[in-house]
Design a protein around this motif. Structure first.
Motif, PDB file in Angstrom:
ATOM      1  N   THR A 231     -47.865  49.512  94.769  1.00 54.22           N
ATOM      2  CA  THR A 231     -48.280  50.574  95.688  1.00 54.22           C
ATOM      3  C   THR A 231     -47.128  50.951  96.617  1.00 54.22           C
ATOM      4  O   THR A 231     -46.914  52.128  96.916  1.00 54.22           O
ATOM      5  CB  THR A 231     -49.516  50.120  96.496  1.00 54.22           C
TER       6      THR A 231
ATOM      7  N   ASP B 225     -52.471  55.934  91.776  1.00 52.83           N
ATOM      8  CA  ASP B 225     -52.576  54.500  92.059  1.00 52.83           C
ATOM      9  C   ASP B 225     -53.900  54.003  91.507  1.00 52.83           C
ATOM     10  O   ASP B 225     -54.955  54.242  92.085  1.00 52.83           O
ATOM     11  CB  ASP B 225     -52.479  54.249  93.569  1.00 52.83           C
ATOM     12  N   GLU B 226     -53.853  53.290  90.391  1.00 51.53           N
ATOM     13  CA  GLU B 226     -55.039  52.772  89.721  1.00 51.53           C
ATOM     14  C   GLU B 226     -56.130  53.831  89.598  1.00 51.53           C
ATOM     15  O   GLU B 226     -57.242  53.643  90.093  1.00 51.53           O
ATOM     16  CB  GLU B 226     -55.549  51.531  90.452  1.00 51.53           C
TER      17      GLU B 226
HETATM   18 MG   LIG Z   1     -51.678  48.435  95.108  1.00 52.69          MG
END
Ligand SMILES: [Mg+2]
Ligand SMILES: Nc1ncnc2c1ncn2[C@@H]1O[C@H](COP(=O)(O)OP(=O)(O)OP(=O)(O)O)[C@@H](O)[C@H]1O
Lengths: 228, 384
Positions: free
Chosen positions: A48, A169-170
């Motif tokens: 991240t 992000d994911e």
């Molecule tokens: Mg992360």
């Protein structure tokens, strides 16, 4: 192919009390225009943090980040806002739609930062929603949509102002397999048909298969590069 | 969609909280409007009274009369140019519960001294030559539905007529008005001669004496000379400017200004806390959304402006509603309650109230706006 992103000796550390935690120490990497990169790695490995730096949301402690000829590590906060509005679309794990706005208005948000007005604006919003297969849900508010549908709206929002770069992000971290595959399919077609450069953080090896290449991050360094 | 519609949507997303907050603001500005209308109207009425005219009353207090003999002695005082006198009639028409402000006066001198009262020459002449005559403010006449030429039975809640009863039949021969709306014209004047000789008690006294000096610069000397003249007599006097007299009258009611301002201050402080807290809560709940706005490329300044816009809108919606209803209430009170006739929601009242609204919006919005502006985007990537 020309490098869209070039990271030169990028270091990042956080100061917590008297401790300094170094996440990256002289990281070097390049991402080419039109690439679709999956970034994997254990929790806490800095995925991240890397994405934040690529998105100009967090700056490196030292080193250079060059985006298409612009040293984004040297931009002011306001310049970064402008740069993000012009170049970056974000897709989050938890969709992060505005609950008080319906799908179409959520998608319209980034256009408030452009000079696109009136009919053109509506056409853009309609096109973006059609692209993610939600043309018929324009008037629905986020709480009337499933997780997968919300993430599609989020993708439409990320692409409506036609940025070069998508940072995810994911994006499927909160979705079941089938829905995740739909979302990943959309991302893949955005990359293949529209030439969007995509950087996607994921824990899911299945998801990484949709990318052109996968980078494994561990203890602040890329351990091996696996071609998809 | 515009920033403005975004602000509106944010404002209306919690209807219950919005309703309660708006109600609190509405009540505060309702009270504020009425009290400021009272205060400014009152100040204006006092200001409209003259610095030039002096008033002599009994040193005991203004309800005690002076012998009529004082008038000629005062007239003979050095630097005195004109002298009139007046007496309180305690008048009403039909119902004692609806009192009228009525003065028995020395007609010619009174009208000369109160030259802000505008009268037609015919009416003036008719008034001066008829001892049974009275004149009143135009508005008052319209309000009671009297007409010039009417003979009206006016009654006193103090005096008895020597023919029995408490009624004086008076001829309404004309009206007066004033250019300055702050000059009170809701009263009636009639002949002191007529009143004095027909009342059963209090004969040959006057309530107060009104004096004009040859030059305002001599006011202090005249006031001192008059009071010195009657010192140590059974009827000592107290002389002041009319304005000071009005102020002293006000002081007897209590320090209205101070009371009003503390009520206003307390109300506003409570509202400040309520609105400020509501705004702060709203912004805290939206931290994640604000971070997303910033991630999308909205600048900090724009986010600051949107939050400040939200609190300003909150203050203005509630405040303007309070001002509007307050204005209606003031209008009703001013026409229904004669002593409150000076109350008016003037431009000045609106400007002051609007300024308070804007100030409330800015003060309650500033800190939440700053919090929003300083939100770090990284929180947008975290679960909220
Ligand atoms: Mg992360
Ligand atoms: N703002 C911050 N202040 C201090 N430390 C931080 C901050 N942000 C991240 N870190 C630390 O940096 C490290 C990397 O965090 P990061 O969020 O990038 O990991 P990640 O790879 O995304 O993990 P996950 O898979 O759990 O999301 C962690 O040890 C984290 O505690």
């Amino acid at each position: 192919m020309a490098a869209l992103f070039t990271l030169n000796d990028v270091s990042k550390s956080f100061v917590r009390g008297s401790d300094t935690i170094t996440i990256f120490d002289k990281l070097n990497m390049q991402i080419e225009a039109g690439d679709f990169v999956a970034i994997m790695g254990p929790s806490g490995s800095g995925k991240t943090t890397l994405l934040n730096m690529l998105g100009g949301v967090d700056g490196p402690t030292s080193g250079e980040i060059d985006f298409d000829g612009t040293r984004i590590d040297q931009l002011s906060e306001n310049q970064l806002s402008r740069w993000r509005a012009d170049n970056v679309g974000f897709i989050f794990q938890f969709y992060n739609l505005m609950p008080m706005l319906n799908a179409a208005r959520n998608v319209e948000l980034p256009l408030l930062l452009t000079s696109i007005k009136g009919k053109d604006r509506k056409a853009r919003v309609d096109a973006a929603l059609a692209l993610v297969g939600l043309a018929d849900r324009a008037k629905h508010s986020p709480n009337e949509l499933s997780g997968g549908q919300q993430q599609r709206v989020a993708i439409a929002r990320a692409i409506v102002s036609d940025p070069k770069l998508l940072l995810c992000d994911e994006p499927t971290g909160d979705l079941d397999r089938a829905t995740a595959d739909e979302i990943l399919g959309i991302l893949q077609s955005l990359n293949e048909k529209f030439g969007k450069t995509i950087v996607m953080v994921t824990h899911d090896p299945q998801a990484a298969k949709y990318a052109k290449r996968t980078l494994h991050l561990d203890k602040g360094a890329f351990v091996e590069e696996v071609a998809a | 969609m515009t920033d403005f519609s975004l602000v509106l949507r944010n404002l209306t997303r919690k209807p219950l909280r919005l309703g309660l907050t708006l109600f609190a603001i509405f009540m505060a500005f309702l009270i504020l409007t009425v009290l400021i209308a009272f205060q400014l109207g009152f100040d204006r009425a006092v200001e409209a009274t003259s610095e030039e005219r002096l008033v002599t009353i009994s040193k005991i207090n203004f309800t005690v009369n002076l012998p009529i003999g004082h008038v000629s002695k005062i007239r003979a005082t050095e630097h005195v140019e004109q002298v009139a006198y007046a007496d309180w009639f305690g008048g009403y028409f039909k119902e004692p519960s609806e009192p009228l402000v009525m003065f028995a006066v020395s007609p010619e001198a009174y009208l000369e001294l109160y030259d802000e009262l505008i009268m037609d020459d015919d009416a003036r002449a008719a008034f001066l030559q008829n001892k049974q005559a009275m004149v009143m403010g135009e508005g008052l006449m319209r309000e009671y539905g009297f007409k010039v030429g009417d003979r009206v039975p006016m009654r006193s809640n103090i005096f008895q007529h020597r023919d029995g009863g408490n009624t004086w039949e008076l001829d309404l021969v004309g009206t007066f008005r004033a250019d300055d709306p702050a000059v009170d014209t809701r009263y009636i004047i009639f002949h002191h001669d007529n009143f004095n000789e027909s009342r059963t008690f209090g004969r040959d006294t006057v309530g107060w004496v009104i004096i004009k000096a040859d030059n305002p610069a001599n006011n202090d000397a005249v006031m001192a000379a008059i009071d010195a003249q009657f010192a140590n007599s059974p009827n000592e006097t107290s002389t002041s400017t009319e304005k000071a007299f009005q102020r002293a009258f006000v002081a007897q009611i209590g320090n209205i200004g101070l009371i009003i301002m503390s009520v206003v201050g307390a109300a506003l402080f409570v509202i400040l806390m309520i609105v400020g807290n509501a705004m702060m809560m709203a912004i805290r709940e939206r931290t994640g959304e604000i971070a997303v706005f910033k991630a999308l490329g909205f600048r900090s300044g724009r986010i600051f402006a949107m939050v400040l816009g939200e609190s300003l809108m909150l203050s203005l919606i509630g405040g303007l509603a309070g001002l509007a209803v307050g204005a209606v209430l003031v209008g009703v009170a001013a026409s229904a309650i004669p002593p409150l006739a000076f109350m008016v929601v003037s431009t000045e009242v609106m400007v002051v109230t609007l300024a308070v609204m804007l100030a409330l919006g800015v003060v309650t919005g500033f800190f939440p706006a700053r919090t929003a502006m300083n939100t770090t985007i990284i929180t947008a990537f975290q679960k909220h």
